[in-house]
Structure formats: C-alpha cells, structure tokens
Design an enzyme around this catalytic site. Structure first.
Site, PDB file in Angstrom:
ATOM      1  N   GLU A 169      61.778  38.663  78.860  1.00 11.60           N
ATOM      2  CA  GLU A 169      60.673  37.888  78.291  1.00 11.60           C
ATOM      3  C   GLU A 169      60.507  36.520  78.947  1.00 11.60           C
ATOM      4  O   GLU A 169      60.759  35.477  78.331  1.00 11.60           O
ATOM      5  CB  GLU A 169      60.857  37.748  76.777  1.00 11.60           C
ATOM      6  CG  GLU A 169      60.899  39.109  76.082  1.00 11.60           C
ATOM      7  CD  GLU A 169      60.973  39.002  74.560  1.00 11.60           C
ATOM      8  OE1 GLU A 169      61.172  37.896  74.033  1.00 11.60           O
ATOM      9  OE2 GLU A 169      60.829  40.048  73.901  1.00 11.60           O
ATOM     10  N   GLU A 353      61.208  46.894  74.112  1.00 10.73           N
ATOM     11  CA  GLU A 353      61.542  46.409  72.766  1.00 10.73           C
ATOM     12  C   GLU A 353      60.362  46.673  71.846  1.00 10.73           C
ATOM     13  O   GLU A 353      59.204  46.430  72.223  1.00 10.73           O
ATOM     14  CB  GLU A 353      61.803  44.890  72.726  1.00 10.73           C
ATOM     15  CG  GLU A 353      63.124  44.471  73.269  1.00 10.73           C
ATOM     16  CD  GLU A 353      63.342  42.954  73.158  1.00 10.73           C
ATOM     17  OE1 GLU A 353      62.761  42.315  72.257  1.00 10.73           O
ATOM     18  OE2 GLU A 353      64.092  42.423  73.992  1.00 10.73           O
TER      19      GLU A 353
HETATM   20  O1  IFM Z   1      65.280  38.842  68.888  1.00 10.75           O
HETATM   21  C1  IFM Z   1      64.257  38.808  69.833  1.00 10.75           C
HETATM   22  C2  IFM Z   1      64.805  39.154  71.196  1.00 10.75           C
HETATM   23  O2  IFM Z   1      65.807  38.285  71.582  1.00 10.75           O
HETATM   24  C3  IFM Z   1      63.710  39.100  72.225  1.00 10.75           C
HETATM   25  N1  IFM Z   1      62.551  39.849  71.832  1.00 10.75           N
HETATM   26  C4  IFM Z   1      62.048  39.636  70.499  1.00 10.75           C
HETATM   27  C5  IFM Z   1      63.153  39.770  69.487  1.00 10.75           C
HETATM   28  C6  IFM Z   1      62.603  39.556  68.074  1.00 10.75           C
HETATM   29  O3  IFM Z   1      62.073  38.266  67.941  1.00 10.75           O
END
Ligand code: IFM
Length: 439
Positions: A169, A353
């Site tokens: 990210e 994710e």
């Molecule tokens: O917990 C985070 C993760 O570290 C990165 N992506 C989003 C998740 C939820 O906020």
C-alpha cells in the site's frame, strides 16, 4: 451460516489465502528487532488510541506454528506475510539481526511444510527509527537502503518464496503518513508527501531489480484502491471524485504499470517533485508478473474551500464496518474490471487484501463478516466470468491484530485473539471459509 460458493465455483488454479503483517502480529519488543517509527509515533500523545504499539501484538513470534496451523486448517493455499525491516536490520542498514532472519527462514519452511505458498511483502510499514532520523521516505537514499534490505531477504528466502512484492500500500506509506498525518511519521506537509510519493515508487523499482537479479520470480506490486464516488451530480463533486481517484488510485498504478504519473495530480505536485524525477520512471515501471489490489471500501467526495486538493469526504448511506467504512462490493467489481481494462498488459491480478472489522466476541457468530466475504467473492467470480485475469484472493486478516493508529479494538481476523491471554479462537467466518474450501 455458510458462504454461498465452494472451490468448484472458481478456476482450479485459483489461489485462496490470508494476509498478515509483521508489526501487526509478531511482537516487536522481542527477538532483537530495532525501534521503528511506529514506536515513536505511538509514544507521541494523541496519535494512537491508548498509545498502543506492536510490542507484544499477537505474539506470533513464539506462536507462529499455531498460526500457520490455523491458516492451513482453513484449507487456504497461500499465506501472505511480511518481513520487518527493523527486525532484520535493527538500524535499517549494516548489521543483520541473525535471530530475525532465522525467524523468517523457519516461518517460510513452516508454510511449505503445511502446503501453504509463501507470499512475501518486504515492507509493511515498520521503518527503522534510524532511517526515519535521516528523513525516511523523504530521503531519496531510501531507495538504495531498501534495495539492500531486499537483497538480504532475497538471498535468504528467495529460493522458497511463491511470490514477492516490495511495498504494501504505497499510498498509505506516502500520502496517509506524510500529507494526512494519520500514520507514522505523522507528517502533514505537501512537499514531504510528494517526495514520499516518488521515493516509495523508486524504492519499489530498486527492490524489484534486486530480487530479479537474484533469480527471485513471481514479483508484483500491491496497491490499496478506494472507490471514489461523487457525493452528488454536481460538476464540483465529480471533479473532487476524479482528483481523489488520481491521488489514491491512479498515481501508483500508473507509475508501476505505465511508467507515468496522472497529469491532473502531477499538475499540482510537480513543484514539489525532486529534480530529475522523470529519469526514475523506467526504474519504477520495472516489469511485473502480477498486480495486487487491496480493496475495502468507497469514499464519497464533495468540493470544499481551502487549498488543493480542495475536497472532503462525506458520509454515505451504505451499512458500515467497525472502521466506519461503507460496505461497497461494487467498488471491487469496478477495480477488477478497470485494473484489467486500463492497462494493455494482461497482467494477472490478485485481490491481496479484503475483509472487514467487526467487534467480535468469541463464542458468537460473525455473520456480517461472512456476508462481506461472500459479497466480495461474488464480484470476484463475476470478474473471472468477464475474462478478467483474476488469479487469487486473500482475506485480511488471519488474526485480530494491531490496527495501527486505532490500536487493538478493530477486529479484522478470521480468528479472534484475546489480547490478555493471547488465546486464538476461530470465528464462524473461519469455519465457513474452511467448509467452502474443503475439497
Ligand atoms: O490493517 C491494515 C493493513 O495493515 C493494510 N491494509 C488495510 C488493513 C486494514 O486497515
């Protein structure tokens, strides 16, 4: 309560996995890990709920076998994990913490022993404090420091990895942390943010080159994407949504896959870019084997007075998760289509994710999470039917864990963690997934 699909509804080689990250689960006060900018950020009043840190987290450092058993027990194919820069290199450069590197070595072997494909992320946000002292992501030298870290990891683990991505990210690493100030290092400064927006991409490119030169394959990029919607039909709202989309979604996807930043964003950031940034674009756009998207929610944008970017987010009508995020599976459908159609590269896509936080208690079902996963996986199936080359899907997260500035309250896990006893209890969503994935 069950999920409405089984494995047979997906292509045979479709990869189901779950994702975690080092600082959020391991217990960073142990095993010789160095101090990180998250420790510094959390010690500064007002930054993190109850000033919580990843000092103990889920104690995955000692309970990792149980955790991998849980991942395998759900019938998953892959396990997405990250290597903490500060655990491997406590000062960010120089001396390696052998105990830290050994830990990841055992972890990868543990995955393979359980039939889990090791999906590595090199950096999931725990910048060593000594590098933060040198300006962190604002300092162009970080690209070289990061490539050295990538090389250390690649040499040790590269022969057994299934996939690797440099940075989780990049928008969060750069914009959320240096413009919005919500994550470490908590800076709110357009010039710092712009430098970070460029250097994180450059570091990504250097790391890809370092891994490739070691023969490590199946390399990708992982970007978080937020579905930007105008709050109403006005021109101003449409322009606000378009700009949010540019900063959040088009900046990194365009840089990694096309070697170009979006003009509408660059128009405003150009005065703050480092000299000669154009010469870095070929490095940033190093060829990839796949593109990963992390998707959670949508945002509704309206124009507002004040300096650029001149927009604000407005509450929408959809049901929300514990994070206050609207549940908007259409956004996943949108991005799966778009991340395929906008780039003429046919790159395999992964949802790296997706998941939701809910205030779960052990012994109670978590139907909201089952619904959430079901709705998003239905969009994934539709995309595959529409010939989008979607190859896998990872649930965030295996365990309840440290949700950064929001501490330990926000529970994203398929498995409940009692943060007093550290006991793990699989939730109904875990069992539903295991039933859906059973052969
Ligand atoms: O917990 C985070 C993760 O570290 C990165 N992506 C989003 C998740 C939820 O906020």
């Amino acid at each position: 309560m069950s999920l409405s699909f089984t494995r047979a509804d997906f292509p045979e080689d479709f990869v189901f996995g779950t994702a975690t990250s080092a600082y959020q689960i391991e217990g960073h006060s142990r095993g010789g890990a160095g101090r990180t900018h998250w420790d510094d950020f959390a010690e500064t009043p007002g930054n993190v709920v109850r000033a919580e840190t990843g000092a103990i987290a889920c104690d995955h450092l000692t309970r990792w076998q149980e955790d991998l058993d849980l991942a395998a027990g759900a019938g998953l194919d892959a396990y997405r994990f990250s290597t903490s820069w500060a655990r491997v290199l406590p000062d960010g450069r120089g001396a390696v913490n052998a105990e830290g590197l050994d830990f990841y070595d055992r972890l990868v072997d543990g995955m393979l022993a359980r039939g889990l494909k090791p999906a590595l992320t090199l950096y999931h946000w725990e910048l060593p404090s000594p590098l933060a002292d040198l300006g962190g992501w604002r300092n162009r030298d970080i690209a070289g420091w990061f490539a050295d870290f990538a090389e250390i990891i690649g040499r040790r683990l590269g022969d057994r990895l299934w996939s690797a991505a440099p940075v989780n990210e990049p928008w969060c690493v750069a914009w959320l942390s240096h413009f919005e100030g919500q994550h470490a290092p908590g800076v709110r400064d357009i010039r710092a943010a712009t430098r970070a927006m460029h250097h994180v991409g450059l570091a990504h490119g250097h790391a890809i080159a370092a891994l490739r030169s070691l023969g490590v394959g199946n390399l990708g990029a992982v970007c978080n994407l937020e579905y930007a919607l105008p709050t109403d039909d006005s021109d101003g709202a449409h322009a606000a949504a378009r700009l949010h989309d540019g900063i959040y979604n088009r900046w990194f996807a365009g840089a990694f896959r096309r070697g170009a930043y979006p003009e509408d964003v660059l128009d405003h950031l150009a005065p703050h870019m480092p000299d000669g940034w154009q010469d870095d674009m070929a490095t940033i756009a190093a060829p990839l084997d796949w593109f990963g998207l992390n998707y959670y929610t949508c945002a509704r944008l309206a124009p507002c007075d004040g300096p650029w970017p001149g927009y604000r987010t407005v509450e929408g009508p959809l049901p929300r998760t514990q994070m206050g995020w609207e549940i908007c599976p259409e956004g996943l459908a949108h991005f799966l289509g778009r991340m395929h159609a906008d780039f003429d590269d046919g790159l395999p896509l992964y949802v790296t994710e997706n998941g939701m936080a809910w205030p779960d208690t052990p012994g109670h079902d978590d139907p909201a999470r089952i619904d959430y996963l079901d709705a998003h996986l239905a969009r994934a199936r539709n995309a595959i039917a529409d010939s989008v080359p979607l190859k896998g899907y990872f649930v965030w997260s295996l365990l309840d864990n440290y949700e950064w500035a929001l501490g330990y309250d926000k529970r994203f896990g398929l498995v409940h963690v009692d943060f007093d006893t550290l006991e793990r209890t699989p939730k109904a969503s875990y069992h539903a997934l295991a039933r859906a994935l059973a052969p």
